[in-house]
Design an enzyme around this catalytic site. Sequence first.
Site, PDB file in Angstrom:
ATOM      1  N   HIS A  33     -20.747 -15.174  50.334  1.00 20.14           N
ATOM      2  CA  HIS A  33     -21.412 -14.872  49.066  1.00 20.14           C
ATOM      3  C   HIS A  33     -21.518 -16.159  48.255  1.00 20.14           C
ATOM      4  O   HIS A  33     -21.108 -17.232  48.711  1.00 20.14           O
ATOM      5  CB  HIS A  33     -20.689 -13.753  48.316  1.00 20.14           C
ATOM      6  CG  HIS A  33     -19.243 -14.018  47.999  1.00 20.14           C
ATOM      7  ND1 HIS A  33     -18.823 -15.103  47.263  1.00 20.14           N
ATOM      8  CD2 HIS A  33     -18.114 -13.332  48.319  1.00 20.14           C
ATOM      9  CE1 HIS A  33     -17.518 -15.064  47.129  1.00 20.14           C
ATOM     10  NE2 HIS A  33     -17.057 -14.005  47.779  1.00 20.14           N
ATOM     11  N   HIS A  37     -18.548 -18.656  47.859  1.00 16.59           N
ATOM     12  CA  HIS A  37     -18.332 -19.605  48.957  1.00 16.59           C
ATOM     13  C   HIS A  37     -19.373 -20.718  48.908  1.00 16.59           C
ATOM     14  O   HIS A  37     -19.078 -21.887  49.131  1.00 16.59           O
ATOM     15  CB  HIS A  37     -18.417 -18.893  50.308  1.00 16.59           C
ATOM     16  CG  HIS A  37     -17.515 -17.699  50.416  1.00 16.59           C
ATOM     17  ND1 HIS A  37     -17.979 -16.445  50.692  1.00 16.59           N
ATOM     18  CD2 HIS A  37     -16.177 -17.569  50.254  1.00 16.59           C
ATOM     19  CE1 HIS A  37     -16.963 -15.588  50.702  1.00 16.59           C
ATOM     20  NE2 HIS A  37     -15.856 -16.249  50.437  1.00 16.59           N
ATOM     21  N   CYS A  83       0.226  -9.372  50.810  1.00 17.59           N
ATOM     22  CA  CYS A  83      -1.142  -8.931  50.515  1.00 17.59           C
ATOM     23  C   CYS A  83      -2.027  -9.410  51.655  1.00 17.59           C
ATOM     24  O   CYS A  83      -2.169 -10.622  51.866  1.00 17.59           O
ATOM     25  CB  CYS A  83      -1.663  -9.489  49.190  1.00 17.59           C
ATOM     26  SG  CYS A  83      -3.448  -9.196  49.001  1.00 17.59           S
ATOM     27  N   CYS A 115      -5.077 -11.569  50.562  1.00 14.73           N
ATOM     28  CA  CYS A 115      -4.761 -12.997  50.323  1.00 14.73           C
ATOM     29  C   CYS A 115      -4.125 -13.624  51.554  1.00 14.73           C
ATOM     30  O   CYS A 115      -4.004 -14.841  51.627  1.00 14.73           O
ATOM     31  CB  CYS A 115      -3.768 -13.163  49.172  1.00 14.73           C
ATOM     32  SG  CYS A 115      -4.353 -12.629  47.569  1.00 14.73           S
ATOM     33  N   CYS A 145      -1.883  -6.224  44.232  1.00 11.44           N
ATOM     34  CA  CYS A 145      -2.150  -7.664  44.126  1.00 11.44           C
ATOM     35  C   CYS A 145      -3.106  -7.892  42.959  1.00 11.44           C
ATOM     36  O   CYS A 145      -4.123  -7.208  42.848  1.00 11.44           O
ATOM     37  CB  CYS A 145      -2.773  -8.143  45.431  1.00 11.44           C
ATOM     38  SG  CYS A 145      -3.613  -9.735  45.275  1.00 11.44           S
ATOM     39  N   HIS A 193      -6.672  -8.870  44.464  1.00 11.92           N
ATOM     40  CA  HIS A 193      -7.462  -7.895  45.211  1.00 11.92           C
ATOM     41  C   HIS A 193      -7.401  -6.466  44.666  1.00 11.92           C
ATOM     42  O   HIS A 193      -8.115  -5.592  45.147  1.00 11.92           O
ATOM     43  CB  HIS A 193      -7.034  -7.912  46.690  1.00 11.92           C
ATOM     44  CG  HIS A 193      -7.480  -9.147  47.405  1.00 11.92           C
ATOM     45  ND1 HIS A 193      -6.730 -10.290  47.436  1.00 11.92           N
ATOM     46  CD2 HIS A 193      -8.640  -9.424  48.053  1.00 11.92           C
ATOM     47  CE1 HIS A 193      -7.396 -11.221  48.111  1.00 11.92           C
ATOM     48  NE2 HIS A 193      -8.558 -10.728  48.482  1.00 11.92           N
ATOM     49  N   LYS A 223     -13.691 -12.207  38.951  1.00 15.77           N
ATOM     50  CA  LYS A 223     -14.019 -13.056  40.093  1.00 15.77           C
ATOM     51  C   LYS A 223     -14.973 -12.283  41.001  1.00 15.77           C
ATOM     52  O   LYS A 223     -14.661 -11.164  41.407  1.00 15.77           O
ATOM     53  CB  LYS A 223     -12.741 -13.393  40.869  1.00 15.77           C
ATOM     54  CG  LYS A 223     -12.983 -14.249  42.083  1.00 15.77           C
ATOM     55  CD  LYS A 223     -11.682 -14.559  42.809  1.00 15.77           C
ATOM     56  CE  LYS A 223     -11.917 -15.409  44.033  1.00 15.77           C
ATOM     57  NZ  LYS A 223     -11.258 -14.917  45.239  1.00 15.77           N
ATOM     58  N   LYS A 261     -16.833  -9.762  47.469  1.00 16.27           N
ATOM     59  CA  LYS A 261     -17.448  -8.728  48.292  1.00 16.27           C
ATOM     60  C   LYS A 261     -16.638  -7.443  48.213  1.00 16.27           C
ATOM     61  O   LYS A 261     -17.181  -6.355  48.115  1.00 16.27           O
ATOM     62  CB  LYS A 261     -17.465  -9.206  49.747  1.00 16.27           C
ATOM     63  CG  LYS A 261     -18.701  -9.984  50.046  1.00 16.27           C
ATOM     64  CD  LYS A 261     -19.768  -9.011  50.478  1.00 16.27           C
ATOM     65  CE  LYS A 261     -21.042  -9.719  50.849  1.00 16.27           C
ATOM     66  NZ  LYS A 261     -22.150  -8.816  51.036  1.00 16.27           N
TER      67      LYS A 261
HETATM   68  N1  MSP Z   1      -9.271 -18.958  54.431  1.00 13.32           N
HETATM   69  C1  MSP Z   1      -8.775 -19.298  53.139  1.00 13.32           C
HETATM   70  C2  MSP Z   1      -8.784 -20.797  52.918  1.00 13.32           C
HETATM   71  C3  MSP Z   1      -8.025 -21.589  53.929  1.00 13.32           C
HETATM   72  S1  MSP Z   1      -8.167 -23.303  53.637  1.00 13.32           S
HETATM   73  C4  MSP Z   1      -7.043 -23.987  54.647  1.00 13.32           C
HETATM   74  C5  MSP Z   1      -9.616 -18.621  52.063  1.00 13.32           C
HETATM   75  N2  MSP Z   1     -10.827 -18.238  52.430  1.00 13.32           N
HETATM   76  S2  MSP Z   1     -11.868 -17.439  51.508  1.00 13.32           S
HETATM   77  O1  MSP Z   1     -13.018 -17.239  52.326  1.00 13.32           O
HETATM   78  O2  MSP Z   1     -11.249 -16.273  50.951  1.00 13.32           O
HETATM   79  O3  MSP Z   1     -12.195 -18.371  50.304  1.00 13.32           O
HETATM   80  C6  MSP Z   1     -12.783 -19.618  50.506  1.00 13.32           C
HETATM   81  C7  MSP Z   1     -13.077 -20.288  49.206  1.00 13.32           C
HETATM   82  O4  MSP Z   1     -14.051 -19.538  48.479  1.00 13.32           O
HETATM   83  C8  MSP Z   1     -11.873 -20.432  48.279  1.00 13.32           C
HETATM   84  O5  MSP Z   1     -11.809 -21.753  47.787  1.00 13.32           O
HETATM   85  C9  MSP Z   1     -12.165 -19.480  47.157  1.00 13.32           C
HETATM   86  O6  MSP Z   1     -11.644 -19.945  45.953  1.00 13.32           O
HETATM   87  C10 MSP Z   1     -13.683 -19.539  47.137  1.00 13.32           C
HETATM   88  N3  MSP Z   1     -14.212 -18.395  46.440  1.00 13.32           N
HETATM   89  C11 MSP Z   1     -14.205 -17.087  46.820  1.00 13.32           C
HETATM   90  N4  MSP Z   1     -14.716 -16.346  45.800  1.00 13.32           N
HETATM   91  C12 MSP Z   1     -15.059 -17.159  44.770  1.00 13.32           C
HETATM   92  C13 MSP Z   1     -15.676 -17.001  43.539  1.00 13.32           C
HETATM   93  N5  MSP Z   1     -16.022 -15.816  43.074  1.00 13.32           N
HETATM   94  N6  MSP Z   1     -15.939 -18.125  42.813  1.00 13.32           N
HETATM   95  C14 MSP Z   1     -15.674 -19.384  43.268  1.00 13.32           C
HETATM   96  N7  MSP Z   1     -15.079 -19.565  44.426  1.00 13.32           N
HETATM   97  C15 MSP Z   1     -14.666 -18.468  45.138  1.00 13.32           C
HETATM   98  O7  MSP Z   1      -9.144 -18.494  50.945  1.00 13.32           O
END
Ligand code: MSP
Length: 512
Positions: A19, A22, A128, A131, A153, A156, A303, A306
Amino acid sequence: MPERFTVTTPIYYVNDVPHIGHAYNEVATDVLARWHRMRGDDTWMLTGTDEHGQKIMRTAAANGVSPQEWTDRLVETAWKPQLELLNIANDDFIRTTDERHKVGVRIFLERLKEAGYIYHGEFEGQYCVGCEEYKTANDLVPGTGEYEGQLVCAIHSRPIEIVREANYFFKLSEFGDRLLALYDERPDFVQPEHVRNEVRQFVKQGLNDLSISRNTFDWGIKVPWDETHVVYVWFDALLNYITANGYGVDEERFERRWPGVHIVGKDIARFHAVIWPAMQMAAGLPISEHVFGHGWLLVGGEKMSKSKATGIEPRQITEVFGVDAFRYYFSSAIAFGSDGSFSWEDLDARYHSELANGLGNLASRVIAMVHKYCDGVVPDVAADAELQALMADAVGRADSAIDTFAIHDAVDAAMAIVERLNGYITEQQPWVLAKDESQRERLGAVLATNVHGIGTAAILLAPVMPETAQKLWAAVGGEGEVSAQQIRRAHEWRGTGRVTTVPPLFPRIEQA
Ligand code: MSP
């Protein structure tokens, strides 16, 4: 010797499709990498996917396929295409299911064990799965709705699970003092300031040892000396930063690329600024250069995610506004490091005022005037001194903003040139000068100043809007690739050739 710049995104969980949260992260990291390449730095941008752990195992099961099939499918159909869609110029893409990663993780674990930082012990924790993290009481909040009466959590809003297992542990608790010393000696190690303070506070309260294996499921990397255990998904994931760079197998490459800079969301700053440096200390590795924890994209004040059905896919935006506008918007609308609310109205307003009316209009007006008044030949005159000074200042400001990860300030500095030029045209009225033969020279200077300014802005905007910048560059007669220009000398470029044509850069978008 060029400076080294290795920069990483987090590796993304492939339990679902990407989304804009990311994408936000990927674009910011890509802008930094492209900027450093244009400085001439020996740059390496790494991204990838985090594929082990319970979350993905359960998602795969719910979809009736094996975890490997699931992750292969999502990587190929969603995560890699997203990089292409957003024009991300990553140098490498690592999957935690890659053989090179598994090999590196095992080498790292063996070294840590030999060094005496791993032991076997009993454990009970509140986990969790969203997370993939053990939670402390402070991380939990009372549930609402169907989870009323339970603790959930805070991220989440789902109940935690109690894990009671005999696991392998990493002696994280031994690293508290060394971590605090690291934060003191290198105040810019964790940025921005509020994330640094939070991390520091967390470590000051005292660290517990970390359970780094699980033995109740098998979707993970096997612990080398005990194959009944798989490595805890975060311990496995953090190592991607070095396993992608030759750790344990290619010392020369490792030395060239390591240490690097991590751009992560603030929700995972602790993993990167506490656990990860402790792991590096334990293994005797050079510690990462910086951990920058950016803010969240919020939708409706929360935040965006999905799992809470607030996710917006990048394609929904790029299909309407284009990729460069997407990249521009997320690089400039939110101060990098702070949370920011996403809204379609704000995106639409900025697109029209800053891009269509600001940059697009400037370029088409100037190119048209050079054709009309000078037969397309850029007048061979130096730019007006005031504007030259403004450009030099903008380049300096933008370039130093990048060193403090203030991407929004860098964009602002570039756009200050555009804004000033639009004002300058209104003041100078080239169409009036053109009617008066005695003002020929003045007209030439005004147009040359504009061409010079657009070229400079194109160079500065190239990391943010690569395709638009290339079109602008070609339009003002720039040679070759705009991305091959020296960004720190952007203001020194001076158009001397011919302008060409500029295609419509930011077409107006009618409200649906
Ligand atoms: N797999 C772990 C990271 C491991 S790094 C060794 C993870 N993955 S994630 O897919 O959940 O998140 C990846 C990144 O996307 C994180 O930096 C997270 O902060 C970012 N984001 C997910 N949702 C977000 C927002 N709504 N806004 C900004 N960034 C966000 O965590």
